[in-house]
Design a protein around this motif. Structure first.
Motif, PDB file in Angstrom:
ATOM      1  N   THR A  82       0.732  -1.000  -0.087  1.00 13.04           N
ATOM      2  CA  THR A  82      -0.084  -0.084  -0.096  1.00 13.04           C
ATOM      3  C   THR A  82       0.846   1.276   0.235  1.00 13.04           C
ATOM      4  N   GLU A  83       0.128   2.266  -0.534  1.00 13.78           N
ATOM      5  CA  GLU A  83       0.951   3.678  -0.665  1.00 13.78           C
ATOM      6  C   GLU A  83      -0.168   4.763  -0.006  1.00 13.78           C
ATOM      7  N   GLN A  84       0.698   5.672   0.144  1.00 11.44           N
ATOM      8  CA  GLN A  84      -0.168   6.861   0.636  1.00 11.44           C
ATOM      9  C   GLN A  84      -1.632   7.303  -0.020  1.00 11.44           C
ATOM     10  N   GLY A  85      -1.406   7.371  -1.417  1.00 11.07           N
ATOM     11  CA  GLY A  85      -2.259   7.636  -2.419  1.00 11.07           C
ATOM     12  C   GLY A  85      -3.565   6.478  -2.543  1.00 11.07           C
ATOM     13  N   ASP A  86      -3.327   5.545  -1.781  1.00 12.43           N
ATOM     14  CA  ASP A  86      -4.386   4.435  -1.864  1.00 12.43           C
ATOM     15  C   ASP A  86      -5.248   4.655  -0.722  1.00 12.43           C
ATOM     16  N   SER A  87      -4.867   5.654   0.164  1.00 11.34           N
ATOM     17  CA  SER A  87      -5.974   6.044   1.027  1.00 11.34           C
ATOM     18  C   SER A  87      -7.233   6.559   0.489  1.00 11.34           C
ATOM     19  N   ALA A  88      -8.580   5.964   0.659  1.00 12.55           N
ATOM     20  CA  ALA A  88      -9.896   6.214   0.113  1.00 12.55           C
ATOM     21  C   ALA A  88     -10.827   5.593   0.562  1.00 12.55           C
ATOM     22  N   MET A  89     -12.054   5.787   0.246  1.00 11.73           N
ATOM     23  CA  MET A  89     -13.056   4.752   0.548  1.00 11.73           C
ATOM     24  C   MET A  89     -13.321   3.829  -0.523  1.00 11.73           C
ATOM     25  N   TYR A  90     -13.360   2.534  -0.383  1.00 11.66           N
ATOM     26  CA  TYR A  90     -13.584   1.758  -1.400  1.00 11.66           C
ATOM     27  C   TYR A  90     -15.054   1.051  -1.389  1.00 11.66           C
ATOM     28  N   LEU A  91     -15.841   1.266  -2.395  1.00  7.31           N
ATOM     29  CA  LEU A  91     -17.292   0.774  -2.518  1.00  7.31           C
ATOM     30  C   LEU A  91     -17.476  -0.138  -3.364  1.00  7.31           C
ATOM     31  N   ASP A 108     -21.784   0.210   2.279  1.00  5.01           N
ATOM     32  CA  ASP A 108     -21.457   1.365   2.935  1.00  5.01           C
ATOM     33  C   ASP A 108     -19.907   1.730   2.801  1.00  5.01           C
ATOM     34  N   GLY A 109     -19.092   0.959   2.216  1.00  2.00           N
ATOM     35  CA  GLY A 109     -17.742   0.925   1.893  1.00  2.00           C
ATOM     36  C   GLY A 109     -16.720   0.586   3.014  1.00  2.00           C
ATOM     37  N   THR A 110     -15.468   0.386   2.544  1.00  2.00           N
ATOM     38  CA  THR A 110     -14.459   0.511   3.387  1.00  2.00           C
ATOM     39  C   THR A 110     -13.547   1.511   3.402  1.00  2.00           C
ATOM     40  N   ARG A 111     -13.207   2.152   4.451  1.00  2.00           N
ATOM     41  CA  ARG A 111     -12.321   3.233   4.359  1.00  2.00           C
ATOM     42  C   ARG A 111     -11.099   2.978   4.756  1.00  2.00           C
ATOM     43  N   LEU A 112     -10.223   3.160   3.980  1.00  2.00           N
ATOM     44  CA  LEU A 112      -8.675   2.702   4.214  1.00  2.00           C
ATOM     45  C   LEU A 112      -8.031   3.861   4.370  1.00  2.00           C
ATOM     46  N   SER A 113      -7.038   3.960   5.535  1.00  2.00           N
ATOM     47  CA  SER A 113      -5.931   4.899   5.679  1.00  2.00           C
ATOM     48  C   SER A 113      -4.863   4.213   5.851  1.00  2.00           C
ATOM     49  N   ILE A 114      -3.906   5.058   5.258  1.00  2.00           N
ATOM     50  CA  ILE A 114      -2.521   4.495   4.933  1.00  2.00           C
ATOM     51  C   ILE A 114      -1.604   5.472   5.982  1.00  2.00           C
ATOM     52  N   LEU A 115      -0.898   4.900   7.081  1.00  2.00           N
ATOM     53  CA  LEU A 115      -0.280   5.908   7.702  1.00  2.00           C
ATOM     54  C   LEU A 115       1.331   6.117   7.374  1.00  2.00           C
TER      55      LEU A 115
ATOM     56  N   PHE B  34     -28.513   8.233 -13.744  1.00  2.00           N
ATOM     57  CA  PHE B  34     -29.108   7.969 -12.271  1.00  2.00           C
ATOM     58  C   PHE B  34     -28.771   9.100 -11.465  1.00  2.00           C
ATOM     59  N   TRP B  35     -29.498   9.287 -10.357  1.00  2.00           N
ATOM     60  CA  TRP B  35     -29.099  10.081  -9.224  1.00  2.00           C
ATOM     61  C   TRP B  35     -29.066   9.092  -7.858  1.00  2.00           C
ATOM     62  N   TYR B  36     -28.050   9.445  -7.073  1.00  2.00           N
ATOM     63  CA  TYR B  36     -27.890   8.884  -5.927  1.00  2.00           C
ATOM     64  C   TYR B  36     -27.681   9.817  -4.821  1.00  2.00           C
ATOM     65  N   VAL B  37     -27.819   9.490  -3.660  1.00  2.00           N
ATOM     66  CA  VAL B  37     -27.573  10.452  -2.390  1.00  2.00           C
ATOM     67  C   VAL B  37     -26.837   9.705  -1.401  1.00  2.00           C
ATOM     68  N   GLN B  38     -25.707  10.439  -0.738  1.00  2.00           N
ATOM     69  CA  GLN B  38     -24.775   9.782   0.090  1.00  2.00           C
ATOM     70  C   GLN B  38     -24.837  10.505   1.396  1.00  2.00           C
ATOM     71  N   TYR B  39     -25.006   9.783   2.404  1.00  2.00           N
ATOM     72  CA  TYR B  39     -25.137  10.461   3.821  1.00  2.00           C
ATOM     73  C   TYR B  39     -23.621  10.019   4.562  1.00  2.00           C
ATOM     74  N   PRO B  40     -23.156  11.002   5.503  1.00  3.69           N
ATOM     75  CA  PRO B  40     -21.912  10.837   5.947  1.00  3.69           C
ATOM     76  C   PRO B  40     -21.476   9.435   6.239  1.00  3.69           C
ATOM     77  N   ARG B  42     -21.464   6.857   4.816  1.00  5.56           N
ATOM     78  CA  ARG B  42     -22.349   5.725   4.144  1.00  5.56           C
ATOM     79  C   ARG B  42     -22.094   5.472   2.633  1.00  5.56           C
ATOM     80  N   GLY B  43     -22.467   4.409   2.093  1.00  6.95           N
ATOM     81  CA  GLY B  43     -22.598   4.184   0.776  1.00  6.95           C
ATOM     82  C   GLY B  43     -23.926   5.251  -0.137  1.00  6.95           C
TER      83      GLY B  43
END
Lengths: 115, 116
Positions: A82-91, A108-115, B34-40, B42-43
């Motif tokens: 992993t690299e710093q730039g990979d920090s993101a939400m993966y949906l 709802d995603g997985t939030r990845l934080s790279i230290l 499409f339109w989507y809404v995102q709450y803090p 959340r997906g």
């Protein structure tokens, strides 16, 4: 609730480590998608599966990224070194097959934080 | 190339007033929109879609959207805003043409703030 499920919800790791995320789609959906979302941006497409076949990959998906859907049900997304730039939400999203106009339903995603 | 533009980073509206969130698109052939809404934290939640037919599409939570082919727009509307509508809204397009991809192209999002 039988929506799209993603685990873990949050992952904090050191640069250089490998991480793996899991997505369980809605049970009757045979199409599965991975997106990446960074702060202030809309989701960007990474890859798409129909059943177990990976049919489309974005240029964003470097060789450090690999996605699988071995039995056409759940999927995993692995990031190596992993690299710093990979920090993101993966949906992850899933949709019904057959008609290409079916909406994609997101987890709802997985939030990845790279230290 | 396919693209979506959401020209407003933020839209402010008073509760009870009508709201509009703008979206324009560029795609080869006929679009799926499409339109989507995102709450803090959340997906994205699906609100509505335009595929074909009536230009006014009705969706979840009282939202609707108007497809305008000549202006290549697909604006999201609601007659009376609620404080609980405050969230981030994304417009997305999927092109329809031979060998079409299944990916969605998203705009950068519009933050809707509804004041009580």
């Amino acid at each position: 609730d039988t929506g799209v499920s993603q685990n873990p919800r949050h992952k904090i790791t050191k640069r250089g480590q490998n991480v793996t995320f899991r997505c369980d789609p809605i049970s009757e959906h045979n199409r599965l998608y991975w997106y990446r979302q960074t702060l202030g941006q809309g989701p960007e497409f990474l890859t798409y599966f129909q059943n177990e076949a990976q049919l489309e990959k974005s240029r964003l998906l470097s060789d450090r990224f690999s996605a699988e859907r071995p039995k056409g049900s759940f999927s995993t997304l692995e990031i190596q070194r992993t690299e710093q730039g990979d920090s993101a939400m993966y949906l992850c999203a899933s949709s019904l097959g057959g008609q290409n106009n079916q909406p994609q339903h997101f987890g709802d995603g997985t939030r990845l934080s790279i230290l | 190339a396919q693209s979506v533009a959401q020209p407003e980073d933020q839209v402010n509206v008073a509760e009870g007033n009508p709201l509009t969130v703008k979206c324009t698109y560029s795609v080869s052939g006929n679009p799926y929109l499409f339109w989507y809404v995102q709450y803090p934290n959340r997906g994205l939640q699906f609100l509505l879609k335009y595929i074909t037919g009536d230009n006014l599409v009705k969706g979840s939570y009282g939202f609707e959207a108007e497809f305008n082919k000549s202006q290549t727009s697909f604006h999201l509307k609601k007659p009376s805003a609620l404080v609980s509508d405050s969230a981030l809204y994304f417009c997305a397009v999927r092109g329809v043409y031979g060998g079409a991809t299944n990916k969605l192209i998203f705009g950068t999002g519009t933050l809707l703030a509804v004041q009580p």
